[in-house]
Design a protein around this motif. Structure first.
Motif, PDB file in Angstrom:
ATOM      1  N   LEU A   1      46.498  36.637  61.497  1.00 12.80           N
ATOM      2  CA  LEU A   1      45.419  35.654  61.348  1.00 12.80           C
ATOM      3  C   LEU A   1      44.173  36.265  60.715  1.00 12.80           C
ATOM      4  O   LEU A   1      43.564  35.661  59.819  1.00 12.80           O
ATOM      5  N   VAL A   2      43.782  37.440  61.165  1.00 10.59           N
ATOM      6  CA  VAL A   2      42.574  38.056  60.598  1.00 10.59           C
ATOM      7  C   VAL A   2      42.844  38.523  59.163  1.00 10.59           C
ATOM      8  O   VAL A   2      41.965  38.462  58.304  1.00 10.59           O
ATOM      9  N   TYR A   3      44.060  38.928  58.868  1.00  9.51           N
ATOM     10  CA  TYR A   3      44.443  39.304  57.505  1.00  9.51           C
ATOM     11  C   TYR A   3      44.311  38.101  56.571  1.00  9.51           C
ATOM     12  O   TYR A   3      43.712  38.204  55.496  1.00  9.51           O
ATOM     13  N   VAL A   4      44.835  36.974  56.982  1.00  6.79           N
ATOM     14  CA  VAL A   4      44.727  35.741  56.190  1.00  6.79           C
ATOM     15  C   VAL A   4      43.250  35.359  56.021  1.00  6.79           C
ATOM     16  O   VAL A   4      42.822  34.979  54.924  1.00  6.79           O
ATOM     17  N   ALA A   5      42.486  35.484  57.083  1.00  7.76           N
ATOM     18  CA  ALA A   5      41.056  35.160  57.008  1.00  7.76           C
ATOM     19  C   ALA A   5      40.341  36.059  56.006  1.00  7.76           C
ATOM     20  O   ALA A   5      39.518  35.588  55.205  1.00  7.76           O
ATOM     21  N   ILE A   6      40.651  37.349  56.030  1.00  8.71           N
ATOM     22  CA  ILE A   6      40.014  38.280  55.083  1.00  8.71           C
ATOM     23  C   ILE A   6      40.396  37.916  53.653  1.00  8.71           C
ATOM     24  O   ILE A   6      39.539  37.898  52.761  1.00  8.71           O
ATOM     25  N   ILE A   7      41.657  37.623  53.414  1.00  5.57           N
ATOM     26  CA  ILE A   7      42.086  37.243  52.061  1.00  5.57           C
ATOM     27  C   ILE A   7      41.325  36.008  51.589  1.00  5.57           C
ATOM     28  O   ILE A   7      40.811  35.976  50.465  1.00  5.57           O
ATOM     29  N   LEU A   8      41.235  34.993  52.433  1.00  4.19           N
ATOM     30  CA  LEU A   8      40.514  33.771  52.062  1.00  4.19           C
ATOM     31  C   LEU A   8      39.038  34.052  51.799  1.00  4.19           C
ATOM     32  O   LEU A   8      38.468  33.559  50.815  1.00  4.19           O
ATOM     33  N   LEU A   9      38.412  34.834  52.661  1.00  2.00           N
ATOM     34  CA  LEU A   9      36.994  35.153  52.489  1.00  2.00           C
ATOM     35  C   LEU A   9      36.755  35.973  51.218  1.00  2.00           C
ATOM     36  O   LEU A   9      35.764  35.759  50.510  1.00  2.00           O
ATOM     37  N   ILE A  10      37.650  36.885  50.916  1.00  4.65           N
ATOM     38  CA  ILE A  10      37.505  37.683  49.693  1.00  4.65           C
ATOM     39  C   ILE A  10      37.696  36.808  48.461  1.00  4.65           C
ATOM     40  O   ILE A  10      36.992  36.966  47.468  1.00  4.65           O
ATOM     41  N   ARG A  11      38.622  35.865  48.526  1.00  2.00           N
ATOM     42  CA  ARG A  11      38.815  34.934  47.405  1.00  2.00           C
ATOM     43  C   ARG A  11      37.547  34.106  47.187  1.00  2.00           C
ATOM     44  O   ARG A  11      37.180  33.819  46.051  1.00  2.00           O
ATOM     45  N   ILE A  12      36.885  33.730  48.265  1.00  2.00           N
ATOM     46  CA  ILE A  12      35.658  32.940  48.161  1.00  2.00           C
ATOM     47  C   ILE A  12      34.523  33.777  47.568  1.00  2.00           C
ATOM     48  O   ILE A  12      33.779  33.312  46.710  1.00  2.00           O
ATOM     49  N   THR A  13      34.375  35.039  48.028  1.00  2.00           N
ATOM     50  CA  THR A  13      33.255  35.871  47.589  1.00  2.00           C
ATOM     51  C   THR A  13      33.501  36.563  46.252  1.00  2.00           C
ATOM     52  O   THR A  13      32.566  37.057  45.645  1.00  2.00           O
ATOM     53  N   GLY A  14      34.735  36.616  45.786  1.00  2.00           N
ATOM     54  CA  GLY A  14      35.018  37.136  44.446  1.00  2.00           C
ATOM     55  C   GLY A  14      35.557  38.553  44.422  1.00  2.00           C
ATOM     56  O   GLY A  14      35.516  39.284  45.407  1.00  2.00           O
ATOM     57  N   LYS A  15      36.057  38.933  43.240  1.00  2.00           N
ATOM     58  CA  LYS A  15      36.692  40.239  43.031  1.00  2.00           C
ATOM     59  C   LYS A  15      35.755  41.407  43.303  1.00  2.00           C
ATOM     60  O   LYS A  15      36.181  42.469  43.724  1.00  2.00           O
ATOM     61  N   ARG A  16      34.508  41.225  43.009  1.00  2.00           N
ATOM     62  CA  ARG A  16      33.522  42.295  43.139  1.00  2.00           C
ATOM     63  C   ARG A  16      33.409  42.799  44.573  1.00  2.00           C
ATOM     64  O   ARG A  16      33.001  43.930  44.808  1.00  2.00           O
ATOM     65  N   THR A  17      33.821  41.994  45.537  1.00  2.00           N
ATOM     66  CA  THR A  17      33.671  42.327  46.952  1.00  2.00           C
ATOM     67  C   THR A  17      34.308  43.660  47.304  1.00  2.00           C
ATOM     68  O   THR A  17      33.737  44.439  48.052  1.00  2.00           O
ATOM     69  N   LEU A  18      35.481  43.943  46.782  1.00  2.00           N
ATOM     70  CA  LEU A  18      36.170  45.179  47.147  1.00  2.00           C
ATOM     71  C   LEU A  18      36.117  46.246  46.069  1.00  2.00           C
ATOM     72  O   LEU A  18      36.820  47.247  46.163  1.00  2.00           O
ATOM     73  N   ALA A  19      35.288  46.048  45.073  1.00  2.00           N
ATOM     74  CA  ALA A  19      35.138  47.082  44.055  1.00  2.00           C
ATOM     75  C   ALA A  19      34.479  48.293  44.684  1.00  2.00           C
ATOM     76  O   ALA A  19      33.602  48.167  45.528  1.00  2.00           O
ATOM     77  N   LYS A  20      34.923  49.459  44.308  1.00  2.00           N
ATOM     78  CA  LYS A  20      34.285  50.656  44.850  1.00  2.00           C
ATOM     79  C   LYS A  20      33.346  51.232  43.797  1.00  2.00           C
ATOM     80  O   LYS A  20      33.601  52.236  43.175  1.00  2.00           O
TER      81      LYS A  20
END
Length: 173
Positions: free
Chosen positions: A18-37
């Protein structure tokens, strides 16, 4: 100590999914830049997301909604800071470092290397990782904002635009 029944295992699996799915959805909402290092702030958010996921999945005292709200808050902060850093030079300077020239035209830049806590061996290692056999065939080595090294080999065409534009320690022409 090693096994206390299937209920705990089942809860962990369900919460992790459930938390994995939530993170995926939240990252899709906030955009690719979210996990850029791209800088230290990005790395902190990435580590905090992993820690939050683990806490929600493994801790019985952390509820799913609390975990998702925490993760959502981290992602929202990341979004706001990256949005502001694109629009404000002041925020950008606070959040991001500049790339730093460590080796240029056959010379190690010892002062810059000292400031960045990088050794000659680390610079040579970066060159080797890029397939370089000789430092003479390298124009520059740059410590990027994300802590990685960029190795710029000697160009065949001197008229090409320099990839060193905007790097601290390089004279701009």
């Amino acid at each position: 100590m090693f096994f206390n029944g299937w209920a705990g295992v089942g809860r962990t699996v369900i919460m992790a999914v459930l938390v994995y799915v939530a993170i995926i959805l939240l990252i899709r909402i906030t955009g690719k830049r979210t996990l850029a290092k791209m800088n230290a702030f990005d790395m902190i958010v990435t580590v905090a997301l992993g820690s939050s996921l683990a806490s929600v999945a493994l801790s019985k005292s952390t509820r799913l909604v609390e975990g998702i709200v925490g993760i959502g808050t981290l992602l929202a902060l990341q979004f706001v800071v990256s949005w502001l850093s694109v629009r404000s030079k002041t925020v950008r300077k606070l959040v991001k470092s500049e790339p730093r020239l460590l080796f240029h035209e056959g010379n190690f830049l010892d002062s810059a290397m000292h400031d960045e806590r990088v050794t000659h061996d680390e610079v040579r290692s970066a060159v080797r990782k890029e397939g370089g056999l000789s430092m003479e065939k390298v124009t520059a080595v740059v410590l990027e904002t994300d802590g990685t090294f960029s190795v710029i080999k000697r160009p065949d065409d001197n008229r090409a635009e320099s990839a060193l534009q905007g790097v601290d320690g390089v004279e701009q022409k």
